[in-house]
Design an enzyme around this catalytic site. Structure first.
Site, PDB file in Angstrom:
ATOM      1  N   LYS A 141      59.277  29.098  42.895  1.00  0.00           N
ATOM      2  CA  LYS A 141      58.320  30.003  42.243  1.00  0.00           C
ATOM      3  C   LYS A 141      56.914  29.426  42.350  1.00  0.00           C
ATOM      4  O   LYS A 141      56.744  28.262  42.694  1.00  0.00           O
ATOM      5  CB  LYS A 141      58.655  30.128  40.755  1.00  0.00           C
ATOM      6  CG  LYS A 141      59.880  30.939  40.490  1.00  0.00           C
ATOM      7  CD  LYS A 141      60.057  31.127  38.993  1.00  0.00           C
ATOM      8  CE  LYS A 141      61.516  31.287  38.687  1.00  0.00           C
ATOM      9  NZ  LYS A 141      62.272  30.047  38.924  1.00  0.00           N
ATOM     10  N   GLY A 142      55.930  30.214  42.027  1.00  0.00           N
ATOM     11  CA  GLY A 142      54.576  29.687  41.945  1.00  0.00           C
ATOM     12  C   GLY A 142      53.909  29.542  43.285  1.00  0.00           C
ATOM     13  O   GLY A 142      53.514  28.448  43.679  1.00  0.00           O
ATOM     14  N   THR A 162      68.201  25.816  54.171  1.00  0.00           N
ATOM     15  CA  THR A 162      68.521  26.985  53.361  1.00  0.00           C
ATOM     16  C   THR A 162      70.002  27.291  53.483  1.00  0.00           C
ATOM     17  O   THR A 162      70.549  27.298  54.601  1.00  0.00           O
ATOM     18  CB  THR A 162      67.735  28.252  53.757  1.00  0.00           C
ATOM     19  OG1 THR A 162      68.402  29.390  53.206  1.00  0.00           O
ATOM     20  CG2 THR A 162      67.634  28.471  55.259  1.00  0.00           C
ATOM     21  N   ASP A 221      71.134  30.032  53.162  1.00  0.00           N
ATOM     22  CA  ASP A 221      71.229  31.379  53.737  1.00  0.00           C
ATOM     23  C   ASP A 221      71.287  31.354  55.268  1.00  0.00           C
ATOM     24  O   ASP A 221      71.722  32.329  55.878  1.00  0.00           O
ATOM     25  CB  ASP A 221      70.022  32.222  53.297  1.00  0.00           C
ATOM     26  CG  ASP A 221      69.840  32.223  51.786  1.00  0.00           C
ATOM     27  OD1 ASP A 221      70.859  32.168  51.076  1.00  0.00           O
ATOM     28  OD2 ASP A 221      68.692  32.273  51.329  1.00  0.00           O
ATOM     29  N   GLY A 250      73.202  34.456  50.015  1.00  0.00           N
ATOM     30  CA  GLY A 250      72.777  34.595  51.409  1.00  0.00           C
ATOM     31  C   GLY A 250      71.512  35.401  51.586  1.00  0.00           C
ATOM     32  O   GLY A 250      71.077  35.649  52.691  1.00  0.00           O
TER      33      GLY A 250
HETATM   34  O1  F6P Z   1      67.657  31.262  49.176  1.00  0.00           O
HETATM   35  C1  F6P Z   1      68.680  30.582  48.529  1.00  0.00           C
HETATM   36  C2  F6P Z   1      69.240  31.416  47.407  1.00  0.00           C
HETATM   37  O2  F6P Z   1      70.306  30.685  46.819  1.00  0.00           O
HETATM   38  C3  F6P Z   1      69.707  32.811  47.802  1.00  0.00           C
HETATM   39  O3  F6P Z   1      70.935  32.808  48.475  1.00  0.00           O
HETATM   40  C4  F6P Z   1      69.707  33.489  46.459  1.00  0.00           C
HETATM   41  O4  F6P Z   1      69.519  34.888  46.597  1.00  0.00           O
HETATM   42  C5  F6P Z   1      68.538  32.867  45.754  1.00  0.00           C
HETATM   43  O5  F6P Z   1      68.264  31.642  46.415  1.00  0.00           O
HETATM   44  C6  F6P Z   1      68.769  32.568  44.297  1.00  0.00           C
HETATM   45  O6  F6P Z   1      67.581  32.106  43.752  1.00  0.00           O
HETATM   46  P1  F6P Z   1      67.455  31.460  42.297  1.00  0.00           P
HETATM   47  O7  F6P Z   1      67.844  30.004  42.421  1.00  0.00           O
HETATM   48  O8  F6P Z   1      66.031  31.632  41.951  1.00  0.00           O
HETATM   49  O9  F6P Z   1      68.365  32.188  41.382  1.00  0.00           O
END
Ligand code: F6P
Length: 392
Positions: A79-80, A140, A142, A185
């Site tokens: 974030k940020g 990542t 993803d 993902g």
């Molecule tokens: O990009 C990595 C990820 O884990 C995605 O798969 C998922 O949609 C998102 O981040 C979740 O983000 P947060 O940790 O902010 O809930």
């Protein structure tokens, strides 16, 4: 060993397994081989915004335990955005110059940014604006970053999702249920298709391939008719409803996150078939824990190669895994293309050829007569035959 350098390293975006192994490799190569200084910047660009900048000095001793540690010892944030940073009074402020100044205060020669597409886009913009020597390492779960076949963290996430499927098989068979596993993902189905095939799923839904509830239920019905008393469905979090709507959850701050498509499918399947359906949302379990050997290897290879890029003064590049080799690509190329599952990918063809329902791009292949319950096969039992309807 050439000119003395002081390099900074930060992790940005969502954490994943293998980040610490990557940091360790950077430290080993930079300190051990080149004799440089390595400063870890805390909490992504936040550490460079703080005054004094928040850093930790690495040496070969304190990086020793990092190989097997999950998360990131440096901390991170997804974030940020520093170009529109949310301030306590509710306004957004451009704090890019503070970060650039932090880099100068630390007297860094180079910054290694470990991140996904969003983080690397921000870091590159900062680097361009502040004349920062930036080298990137892809991470990542993803696996959606362009120009690299693999990113750190993906393999561990697939292992975790596969293990979850292995466990769900037994409960599904014991209770004659349809079990749905919702995996992360973002907008790509890489985790879903890899774990789905490896974990023996009967249906895998990914955002890249449309589906219909009718055809999904038909596929499950065919299994039932062949004598299976349960079914396993994997769904990627960004799969939409049949009407094309994304399923999200909004928190009290108004921020929305993907999540909930598994329950939507469960309701649809049980309504149209009467099957007993349960949903498991795997969530952040996929990001945590001990990195797989492959993520340790990838992180180590990337860490070493990133330091070598600095030694060769090849900045604005990202290390990348292509054809079993670490190469380097312009960061711009990597962030310019979002890498989704190619509908002609080998894994797509494999899943379809194995009779896994993968959506409606092509007619699902017929389920082979020999496909039986893993549990029943293991137990050497007869497979119960049902009269009609979806597995229940
Ligand atoms: O990009 C990595 C990820 O884990 C995605 O798969 C998922 O949609 C998102 O981040 C979740 O983000 P947060 O940790 O902010 O809930």
């Amino acid at each position: 060993m050439g000119e003395q350098k002081r390099i900074g390293i930060l992790t940005s975006g969502g954490d994943c397994a293998g980040l610490n192994a990557t940091i360790r490799a950077v430290a080993h190569r930079a300190i051990g081989t080149y004799g440089w200084e390595v400063l870890g910047v805390c909490r992504a660009t936040h550490g460079l915004m703080s005054r004094p900048p928040q850093v930790m000095q690495f040496d070969l001793k304190n990086t020793y335990p990092l190989l097997t540690m999950g998360g990131t010892i440096l901390g991170t944030t997804n974030k940020g955005n520093p170009f529109a940073f949310p301030m306590p009074d509710g306004t957004l402020r451009d704090r890019a110059e503070e970060i650039i100044e932090g880099y100068r205060i630390l007297n860094l020669d180079t910054l290694i940014g470990i991140g996904g597409d969003g983080s690397l886009a921000i870091l590159r913009k900062l680097a361009q604006q502040g004349n920062i020597n930036l080298v990137a390492i892809p991470k990542t779960i993803d696996n959606d970053l362009g120009s690299t076949e693999r990113s750190v963290g993906f393999d561990t996430a697939v292992n975790i999702a596969t293990e979850a499927l292995d466990r769900l098989h037994f409960t599904a068979a014991s209770h004659s249920r349809v079990m749905i596993l919702e995996v992360m993902g973002r907008d790509a189905g890489h985790i879903a298709i890899s774990a789905g095939i490896a974990g023996g799923a009967d249906a895998i839904l990914i955002p890249e391939i449309p589906y219909t509830i009718t055809n999904l239920c038909n596929a499950l019905n065919r299994l039932h008719e062949k004598g299976r008393n349960f079914a396993i469905v994997v769904v990627a979090e960004a799969v939409c409803t049949e009407k094309g709507e994304r399923v999200t959850q909004t928190d009290r701050l108004g921020q929305s996150r993907l999540g909930g498509i598994g329950q939507y499918l469960a309701d649809q399947i049980s309504t149209s078939s009467g099957a007993e359906v349960r949903v498991t949302v795997l969530g952040h379990v996929q990001r945590g824990g001990i990195p797989s050997p492959l993520d340790r290897l990838l992180g180590s290879a990337f860490g070493v190669a990133a330091v070598d890029l600095i030694a060769n003064e090849k900045y604005d590049h990202m290390v990348s895994w292509q054809n079993r080799q670490v190469v380097s690509v312009p960061i711009l190329d990597a962030i310019a293309q979002y890498r989704t599952v190619d509908p002609d990918d080998t894994l797509v063809k494999t899943a379809q050829a194995m009779g896994i329902y993968l959506g409606d791009r092509a007619d699902p292949a017929p389920i082979p007569h020999t496909l039986h319950s893993k549990l029943d096969l293991l137990a050497g039992r007869e497979i119960p035959q049902r009269q009609s309807g979806v597995v229940s």
